[in-house]
Structures are given as C-alpha cells and as structure tokens.
Scaffold this active site. Structure first.
Site, PDB file in Angstrom:
ATOM      1  N   THR A 185     -21.202  -7.701   5.112  1.00 40.15           N
ATOM      2  CA  THR A 185     -19.933  -7.850   4.357  1.00 40.15           C
ATOM      3  C   THR A 185     -19.764  -9.285   4.047  1.00 40.15           C
ATOM      4  OG1 THR A 185     -18.680  -8.159   6.353  1.00 40.15           O
ATOM      5  CG2 THR A 185     -18.808  -5.983   5.504  1.00 40.15           C
ATOM      6  N   GLU A 330     -18.640  -1.072   4.113  1.00 37.54           N
ATOM      7  CA  GLU A 330     -18.488  -0.097   5.092  1.00 37.54           C
ATOM      8  C   GLU A 330     -18.731   1.021   4.724  1.00 37.54           C
ATOM      9  OE1 GLU A 330     -16.919  -2.815   4.717  1.00 37.54           O
ATOM     10  OE2 GLU A 330     -16.563  -4.074   6.407  1.00 37.54           O
ATOM     11  N   LYS A 439       5.037 -11.325   2.337  1.00 39.07           N
ATOM     12  CA  LYS A 439       6.124 -10.849   3.302  1.00 39.07           C
ATOM     13  C   LYS A 439       7.295 -11.552   2.751  1.00 39.07           C
ATOM     14  CE  LYS A 439       2.911  -9.262   6.807  1.00 39.07           C
ATOM     15  NZ  LYS A 439       1.602 -10.044   6.613  1.00 39.07           N
ATOM     16  N   TRP A 444       7.496  -6.027   1.745  1.00 40.23           N
ATOM     17  CA  TRP A 444       6.360  -6.322   1.381  1.00 40.23           C
ATOM     18  C   TRP A 444       6.166  -6.334  -0.239  1.00 40.23           C
ATOM     19  CZ3 TRP A 444       1.984  -3.507   4.845  1.00 40.23           C
ATOM     20  CH2 TRP A 444       2.147  -4.087   6.022  1.00 40.23           C
TER      21      TRP A 444
HETATM   22  P1  AMP Z   1     -16.798  -5.091  -0.765  1.00 35.15           P
HETATM   23  O1  AMP Z   1     -17.178  -4.603   0.676  1.00 35.15           O
HETATM   24  O2  AMP Z   1     -17.443  -6.525  -1.018  1.00 35.15           O
HETATM   25  O3  AMP Z   1     -17.118  -4.183  -1.744  1.00 35.15           O
HETATM   26  O4  AMP Z   1     -15.261  -5.228  -0.722  1.00 35.15           O
HETATM   27  C1  AMP Z   1     -14.497  -4.234  -0.395  1.00 35.15           C
HETATM   28  C2  AMP Z   1     -12.835  -4.638  -0.723  1.00 35.15           C
HETATM   29  O5  AMP Z   1     -13.015  -4.781  -2.128  1.00 35.15           O
HETATM   30  C3  AMP Z   1     -11.856  -3.398  -0.256  1.00 35.15           C
HETATM   31  O6  AMP Z   1     -11.556  -3.436   0.992  1.00 35.15           O
HETATM   32  C4  AMP Z   1     -10.646  -3.868  -1.199  1.00 35.15           C
HETATM   33  O7  AMP Z   1      -9.891  -4.692  -0.669  1.00 35.15           O
HETATM   34  C5  AMP Z   1     -11.445  -4.371  -2.453  1.00 35.15           C
HETATM   35  N1  AMP Z   1     -11.578  -3.505  -3.732  1.00 35.15           N
HETATM   36  C6  AMP Z   1     -12.727  -2.680  -3.880  1.00 35.15           C
HETATM   37  N2  AMP Z   1     -12.454  -1.827  -4.792  1.00 35.15           N
HETATM   38  C7  AMP Z   1     -11.139  -2.106  -5.410  1.00 35.15           C
HETATM   39  C8  AMP Z   1     -10.078  -1.559  -6.406  1.00 35.15           C
HETATM   40  N3  AMP Z   1     -10.736  -0.959  -7.183  1.00 35.15           N
HETATM   41  N4  AMP Z   1      -8.959  -2.063  -6.472  1.00 35.15           N
HETATM   42  C9  AMP Z   1      -8.538  -3.072  -5.525  1.00 35.15           C
HETATM   43  N5  AMP Z   1      -9.323  -3.554  -4.575  1.00 35.15           N
HETATM   44  C10 AMP Z   1     -10.581  -3.307  -4.541  1.00 35.15           C
END
Ligand code: AMP
Length: 544
Positions: A185, A330, A439, A444
C-alpha cells in the site's frame, strides 16, 4: 458429511490455460516501450508464460519465492505474472512512481529474489540495485537488440531468458491458498505494508467483478487496461479478461490523451478503466480535437472519487456509461461498483446521476458495515456516516510480516480507514479518508463532496479541501484550487458556485490558489502534504 464434488484448486494459471484453449485467437495488444504496437493472442501467450515458469525454475526460484516487476502494463509483464505464479512463486509489483528509497525498502522487506523491469526504468534500477540485498538476477523486458548496457549483476534480456525454456513446461500443483501476488500500500504515514494475495483470492475476485452488475466484461469486449498492474492488480483485468476471453489492450508507458485515444480508436475498445486524472487528460484531448468515442461502451473510474461533472461529460457528450468504483489494495482491489440497479435505472437522469456519484454497491463476496468511534454498527440509512469495515474472501486478513495489526478486528473485519454512508438500496458513499475528515464544531464535513463540486466549475482543473485550525470551530474547510490554463476565477466566483449546493456550514472559509497539488504514487491528492503546507495558514474567519 462432505460434498462429493471435485477438488479443483482455484489457481491463477488455470485462467490463462482456459483462455489459450477456448479463446486462443483473442488478441493481447500492447503499446511497447520501444514504440510500435505489438499484437499477440492468448493462444501464443500461454506457452511463453510456461517458458517463463521453466526459466525461473532453472534459476532456482521455487514455491513461495518473491519475484519483483517494475514495469508498465504489457504482454511481457502479463506473461511474467503467469509464469511466476505457475510455479507457486509470488509476483511482486513495484510502483516506479515511489521514491527510490521506498522501492528499496519494499523490495528488501519482501525479500525479492529477481527483478523484471521495463527499460524505461533502467537508470532507476541501476541506482537501487546495490541496495537490493536479495535480488540475484535482473531481466529486462525486451529482446537482445534493446538490452540496455547497464551495470547490473546477471542481467539478461527477457527474450533470451525464455528462448530455450520449455513451452510445454507443466505448471506446478499446490494449494489454492498459496501466496500468488504481493502489492504494497502507498502508506501515506509509516512504512508501506504488503498485501499478499492468494491464488484463490485472485480467482474469486476476478469472478466476482466480471459479473454483469459489476464490470460486466464479456468475450465480446475489448478492454483497455490503463490502470497499472503495479496499482492493485490492474483492478483484476489481467485475470478477468482472459477468464471471459475479452481482448485486452495495454497502454505501455503512455497515458496522455492522444495515446489513450489512439488505442481506444484503433483497437475498438469497448471498456476501459483508470483513475480520474487519466480521464481528465483524455476528455481535454477529445474536446480540443473535436473527437468522439463511437466504440466505447463503459469506463470504470475509481482510485479516488469521480467528480459529477466527469460522469456527466462521459455520459451526455460521448454516450459512454461511467461505472464509478471504489476499492483498495487490501481488497484485491474492488469493493463496490456503481452500476444502476433495477429501481434506479429508469429514474430521471439527474436522480440517476446522484447514484452514479456514489461509490457503488458490493458484489457477492464483499460484506460492508459502518461503525461509530465505539465500533457500534450504524444504520444503513444513507445519512449516518462512520468508519467503513469490510470482510470477504478477496480481502486481506493481515499484512506481510504482521505489520498494521490494528486494522483487523477479532471478527475478521478490516477497517478501511474510509468514512462512508450506506443507503437502504445498498449503495455506499465515501465521504472521506478518516484522517482527512474536517471536524468543525464537533460535526464532520466531507472534503470529498466539496472537492467534487468545485471541479465542476469551468475554470477549475483540480481541487482539494483540507481542515485548517480555527480558534472557535477547531477546524474549518479551506478550498485549495488549481485553475485550468488560461482560465480565471476569484474566491467569490468559486464560493458563489458552491453556494446552495452544500450546507451553509460546509462552505469553505477561504480559497487558496496554487499552481499544482501534491499527489501520491497512485495519483491521489496527498492531503498530508497539503496540511503541512497550510499548517500555519490563518483563515480570514479566525479573528471573528
Ligand atoms: P489504494 O489502495 O491505493 O487503491 O487506495 C485505496 C483508497 O483510495 C481507498 O481507501 C479510498 O480512500 C480511495 N478510493 C478509492 N476509490 C475511491 C473512490 N471511488 N472514491 C473515493 N475514494 C476512493
């Protein structure tokens, strides 16, 4: 009593075998690093993947060993994945957009024994190689003619590596829970953490997301996999396309509007997938050159929230259906997909659009719930928002080496770190990352919602909203904006534009104009860097 059905382990290389047998002539197309467009088929790809497996085995790579790739999406990268997994080794995708030191940390943490790389990254690989403790040999994803003259131990061109290996090499047999792929990640805080997919999770995930109300990918499709294989498995496309026998097209190193358009056009692409920033570039290119997208049926957009204006443009102007999706490394990575359910599909467009802006609903195999600070489940009423937790067969139950244990609870739920609402129809809306929530006076404010509206303003190229310290309200929103080239807009223009679209108390207290926003290696706005930059920012309302 046990069932009397066959034990047929869900192994990833069986997908390629299936494609080679039943969809042998279906094409795999790549824009190569060298430039020309390369065409092959699943029928030709399978024996080459077996050669990779054999060549790796001859070098001593065995069950459970990690083999790294630092590469764009291409047929050679895909063959490498299948070759690695076919002997029970683990493909480990390295993200070239990370800082070199982070790549070194990740490769050493994973104990990578070999590294396959695109020649684009030769300098980077030469730079980090002395620090890669366990890498024994390097394979450049090219032929001998293009092999870089680089000072790397045991460097070989891919085509030479597989040249005399056996195209009929027999895949190894092992348990379906065997580790298959590894992806770290991005880790905005602390060190990156390794997510270790299994064969079973990858196969199940591909089956889950191929369903009609998810990707809906079929044999008739030609899919352009823009989302990188180093970003969460290219959202399953390298498994899903051969599974259903869809044609797959890889953009190699080029993501600009002209290059993406060329592939969409010449390869008659019907479905494609990437993060919003890629689509911004494409839409701008289409607009400037007065082009249309006659073949494209749908575009999958995720990774960060897809702005309403982008969905509208794709759908109204170009007739391309947007499927807004949410997921995480994940989660293999897809968690929800925003296809329209039976009771929404015939609603007036504006109402449908409200649903399209949500992050979508979960396919079978993804359980979701939202909880409050005490871990109590919150109602699925579309209003309450809380931390989103998930469970399922393609979701991590831990990180490599036991890192990040806090994210997993005793009932098997994984805390996504996202804050969301769930509505009665099952649609989920992300309101924020937990750490990005603003916040204000104990309530929120969703930064994502304001950002999505702000980018709908014709002069705004990109927008971010962060919380800035306020003496009375703890935090108040600051809108940070990058304007489109040649366009102007004042603070009042932007605030007037937002006015009436969000609750009054959500209105940003100020607007800051910047030349660019900081991004993570997976293209997300780096809010932590922005908060640092505006750490001592004094809002005009702070004196009230
Ligand atoms: P990654 O593991 O790098 O793909 O990041 C995952 C994170 O990207 C998620 O936990 C979200 O915070 C953000 N994310 C992924 N898709 C979206 C979406 N369609 N809208 C908003 N946030 C997203």
């Amino acid at each position: 009593m046990l069932g009397l059905m066959q034990d047929w382990p869900l192994l990833v290389h069986k997908i390629l075998d299936h494609a080679a047998l039943y969809h042998a002539n279906r094409e795999v197309v790549t824009r190569t690093v060298e430039g020309p467009i390369h065409h092959t088929t699943y029928g030709e790809m399978a024996p080459r993947a077996r050669r990779v497996a054999h060549a790796l085995e001859r070098r001593g790579i065995k069950l459970g060993d990690r083999v790294a790739t630092l590469a764009w999406n291409s047929y050679r990268h895909m063959e490498t994945w299948y070759g690695i997994t076919g002997i029970g080794a683990v493909y480990h995708t390295l993200n070239p957009r990370l800082f070199p030191d982070q790549i070194v940390y990740i490769a050493n943490h994973a104990n990578d024994r070999a590294l396959f790389f695109d020649t684009t990254f030769t300098d980077l690989v030469v730079q980090i190689a002395p620090k890669l403790k366990n890498v024994e040999f390097y394979v450049a994803l090219c032929d001998r003619e293009h092999l870089p003259k680089a000072d790397l131990p045991n460097l070989i061109a891919y085509e030479d590596f597989i040249a005399d290996a056996d195209p009929a090499f027999a895949w190894k047999d092992f348990d379906e829970n065997t580790a298959c792929g590894l992806c770290y990640t991005s880790g905005t805080t602390g060190n990156p953490k390794g997510v270790l997919y299994s064969h079973r999770s990858n196969v199940l995930h591909a089956m889950m997301v191929a369903q009609a109300d998810a990707h809906g990918l079929s044999n008739k499709d030609s899919v352009l996999a823009v989302v990188p294989m180093f970003h969460a498995n290219a959202w399953a496309l390298a498994f899903e396309a051969p599974m259903v026998g869809a044609k797959i097209v890889f953009p190699g190193p080029k993501f600009d509007g002209a290059s993406i358009y060329e592939l969409l056009d010449t390869e008659k692409v019907t479905m494609t997938a990437a993060v919003p920033t890629v689509w911004l570039m494409l839409l701008q290119y289409l607009e400037e050159n007065n082009l249309k997208l006659p073949n494209l049926n749908s575009v999958l957009i995720g990774g960060s929230a897809c702005p309403r204006s982008m969905i509208e443009t794709f759908e109204k102007k170009y007739g391309v259906e947007v499927i807004h999706a949410w997921g995480m490394t994940e989660m293999s990575p897809l968690g929800t997909l925003g296809t329209m359910k039976h009771d929404i599909v015939d609603l007036p467009y504006e109402q449908k659009l409200d649903y399209k802006c949500k992050q979508g609903h979960a396919p079978f195999g993804v359980e979701m719930k939202i909880v409050d600070a005490e871990d109590r489940e919150l109602p699925r009423d579309g209003k309450a928002f809380g931390r989103l937790k998930v469970r399922g067969p393609a979701i991590a139950k831990g990180y490599m080496g036991g890192d990040g244990k806090d994210a997993f609870d005793s009932e098997g739920w994984f805390d996504t770190g996202d804050v969301a609402t769930l509505d009665p129809r099952g649609y989920m809306t992300i309101t924020d990352r937990a750490k990005d929530v603003i916040k204000s006076g104990g309530e929120w404010i969703s930064s994502i919602e304001i950002e999505n509206l702000a980018v709908g303003h014709p002069a705004v190229a990109e927008a971010a909203v962060i919380g800035v310290v306020h003496p009375k309200w703890d935090e108040r929103p600051l809108l940070v904006v990058v304007l489109k080239e040649g366009k102007t807009a004042s603070k009042d223009d932007l605030l007037n534009y937002l006015s009436g679209k969000i609750a009054k108390w959500w209105m940003p207290d100020d607007v800051a104009f910047v030349d660019e926003l900081p991004h993570t290696a997976t293209g997300k706005i780096q809010k932590s860097a922005l908060r640092e930059k505006f750490g001592s920012y004094r809002l005009p309302t702070a004196a009230e």
